[in-house]
Design a protein around this motif. Sequence first.
Motif, PDB file in Angstrom:
ATOM      1  N   UNK A 152       0.864  -1.180   0.000  1.00 28.28           N
ATOM      2  CA  UNK A 152       0.000   0.000   0.000  1.00 28.28           C
ATOM      3  C   UNK A 152       0.907   1.238   0.000  1.00 28.28           C
ATOM      4  N   UNK A 153       0.343   2.391  -0.285  1.00 32.18           N
ATOM      5  CA  UNK A 153       1.159   3.608  -0.287  1.00 32.18           C
ATOM      6  C   UNK A 153       1.727   3.879   1.107  1.00 32.18           C
ATOM      7  N   UNK A 154       0.975   3.553   2.142  1.00 30.63           N
ATOM      8  CA  UNK A 154       1.465   3.745   3.511  1.00 30.63           C
ATOM      9  C   UNK A 154       2.649   2.816   3.795  1.00 30.63           C
ATOM     10  N   UNK A 155       2.532   1.565   3.390  1.00 32.02           N
ATOM     11  CA  UNK A 155       3.633   0.620   3.585  1.00 32.02           C
ATOM     12  C   UNK A 155       4.856   1.069   2.795  1.00 32.02           C
ATOM     13  N   UNK A 156       4.645   1.465   1.546  1.00 29.95           N
ATOM     14  CA  UNK A 156       5.734   1.931   0.683  1.00 29.95           C
ATOM     15  C   UNK A 156       6.477   3.085   1.347  1.00 29.95           C
ATOM     16  N   UNK A 157       5.749   4.096   1.761  1.00 33.82           N
ATOM     17  CA  UNK A 157       6.375   5.274   2.366  1.00 33.82           C
ATOM     18  C   UNK A 157       7.090   4.920   3.666  1.00 33.82           C
ATOM     19  N   UNK A 158       6.547   3.985   4.431  1.00 31.44           N
ATOM     20  CA  UNK A 158       7.152   3.626   5.715  1.00 31.44           C
ATOM     21  C   UNK A 158       8.485   2.896   5.543  1.00 31.44           C
ATOM     22  N   UNK A 159       8.738   2.346   4.372  1.00 29.05           N
ATOM     23  CA  UNK A 159      10.005   1.649   4.147  1.00 29.05           C
ATOM     24  C   UNK A 159      11.204   2.589   4.193  1.00 29.05           C
ATOM     25  N   UNK A 160      11.015   3.830   3.806  1.00 25.03           N
ATOM     26  CA  UNK A 160      12.140   4.771   3.789  1.00 25.03           C
ATOM     27  C   UNK A 160      12.700   4.913   5.192  1.00 25.03           C
ATOM     28  N   UNK A 161      14.007   4.676   5.331  1.00 23.28           N
ATOM     29  CA  UNK A 161      14.631   4.764   6.648  1.00 23.28           C
ATOM     30  C   UNK A 161      15.096   6.177   6.986  1.00 23.28           C
ATOM     31  N   UNK A 162      15.051   7.091   6.004  1.00 26.87           N
ATOM     32  CA  UNK A 162      15.444   8.472   6.259  1.00 26.87           C
ATOM     33  C   UNK A 162      16.945   8.691   6.265  1.00 26.87           C
ATOM     34  N   UNK A 163      17.699   7.824   5.603  1.00 24.90           N
ATOM     35  CA  UNK A 163      19.155   7.982   5.581  1.00 24.90           C
ATOM     36  C   UNK A 163      19.588   9.208   4.790  1.00 24.90           C
ATOM     37  N   UNK A 164      18.805   9.558   3.765  1.00 24.68           N
ATOM     38  CA  UNK A 164      19.115  10.726   2.941  1.00 24.68           C
ATOM     39  C   UNK A 164      20.093  10.472   1.815  1.00 24.68           C
ATOM     40  N   UNK A 165      20.647   9.276   1.723  1.00 26.55           N
ATOM     41  CA  UNK A 165      21.676   9.006   0.717  1.00 26.55           C
ATOM     42  C   UNK A 165      21.173   9.143  -0.709  1.00 26.55           C
ATOM     43  N   UNK A 166      19.891   8.907  -0.931  1.00 24.93           N
ATOM     44  CA  UNK A 166      19.365   9.038  -2.287  1.00 24.93           C
ATOM     45  C   UNK A 166      19.290  10.505  -2.706  1.00 24.93           C
ATOM     46  N   UNK A 167      19.363  11.430  -1.742  1.00 24.56           N
ATOM     47  CA  UNK A 167      19.290  12.861  -2.046  1.00 24.56           C
ATOM     48  C   UNK A 167      20.655  13.492  -2.244  1.00 24.56           C
ATOM     49  N   UNK A 168      21.700  12.689  -2.213  1.00 28.49           N
ATOM     50  CA  UNK A 168      23.045  13.183  -2.512  1.00 28.49           C
ATOM     51  C   UNK A 168      23.200  13.391  -4.004  1.00 28.49           C
ATOM     52  N   UNK A 169      23.984  14.388  -4.387  1.00 27.89           N
ATOM     53  CA  UNK A 169      24.306  14.555  -5.791  1.00 27.89           C
ATOM     54  C   UNK A 169      25.290  13.463  -6.180  1.00 27.89           C
ATOM     55  N   UNK A 170      25.055  12.898  -7.358  1.00 35.80           N
ATOM     56  CA  UNK A 170      25.884  11.820  -7.857  1.00 35.80           C
ATOM     57  C   UNK A 170      26.455  12.227  -9.217  1.00 35.80           C
ATOM     58  N   UNK A 171      27.669  11.803  -9.476  1.00 41.66           N
ATOM     59  CA  UNK A 171      28.327  12.085 -10.747  1.00 41.66           C
ATOM     60  C   UNK A 171      28.600  10.765 -11.453  1.00 41.66           C
ATOM     61  N   UNK A 172      28.339  10.729 -12.747  1.00 40.92           N
ATOM     62  CA  UNK A 172      28.594   9.511 -13.512  1.00 40.92           C
ATOM     63  C   UNK A 172      29.715   9.756 -14.508  1.00 40.92           C
ATOM     64  N   UNK A 173      30.710   8.882 -14.495  1.00 44.13           N
ATOM     65  CA  UNK A 173      31.809   8.958 -15.451  1.00 44.13           C
ATOM     66  C   UNK A 173      31.265   8.544 -16.811  1.00 44.13           C
ATOM     67  N   UNK A 174      31.364   9.426 -17.782  1.00 39.11           N
ATOM     68  CA  UNK A 174      30.799   9.160 -19.102  1.00 39.11           C
ATOM     69  C   UNK A 174      31.474   7.990 -19.806  1.00 39.11           C
ATOM     70  N   UNK A 175      32.749   7.741 -19.502  1.00 38.85           N
ATOM     71  CA  UNK A 175      33.480   6.664 -20.161  1.00 38.85           C
ATOM     72  C   UNK A 175      33.239   5.305 -19.519  1.00 38.85           C
ATOM     73  N   UNK A 176      33.254   5.262 -18.180  1.00 43.74           N
ATOM     74  CA  UNK A 176      33.166   3.975 -17.490  1.00 43.74           C
ATOM     75  C   UNK A 176      31.769   3.675 -16.930  1.00 43.74           C
ATOM     76  N   UNK A 177      30.948   4.708 -16.779  1.00 43.07           N
ATOM     77  CA  UNK A 177      29.633   4.525 -16.177  1.00 43.07           C
ATOM     78  C   UNK A 177      29.688   4.457 -14.663  1.00 43.07           C
ATOM     79  N   UNK A 178      30.897   4.565 -14.099  1.00 39.17           N
ATOM     80  CA  UNK A 178      31.056   4.529 -12.651  1.00 39.17           C
ATOM     81  C   UNK A 178      30.357   5.731 -12.021  1.00 39.17           C
TER      82      UNK A 178
END
Length: 155
Positions: free
Chosen positions: A21-47
Amino acid sequence: MGSAPRMTQPFWQTKTLAEMSSEEWESLCDGCGKCCLLKLEDEDTGEIAYTRLHCRLFDGETCRCADYQNRKKIVEDCVILTPQKVEEIRWMPQTCAYRLVHEGRDLPEWHHLVCGDRERIHAEGHSIRGRTISEDTVFEEDTEDWIVDWEGNEP
């Protein structure tokens, strides 16, 4: 003789992400915040490299989005998680509950659904609370200077 009471398993052990359910889905988030970090992708390696910079809507002290309901309207490249996206996104944190459930693994003992304490993740250092700054405080060309590993250490 009576039978032993039947133990019910928690929803994350009995349902797929798509079945929640939407309530169950939302409750799964642990609040670590790591998904809100800016990420950079290397165009050559995909890293993918993670930075100590967080989205401008992210509150680094509370580990919450300042405008969760409107985040996609305000931050165009914000990723709204869905069961399908969890399967496709390579940059999800190793400890992300959505990823763990998708992979058939259990939640860590510090997850609030397991221990009952939403602050335990922060107390044990599994979140980025207090360890990041807003992307708005850094010039875009300096973003690479802020690369760190998942635990916030210099690479």
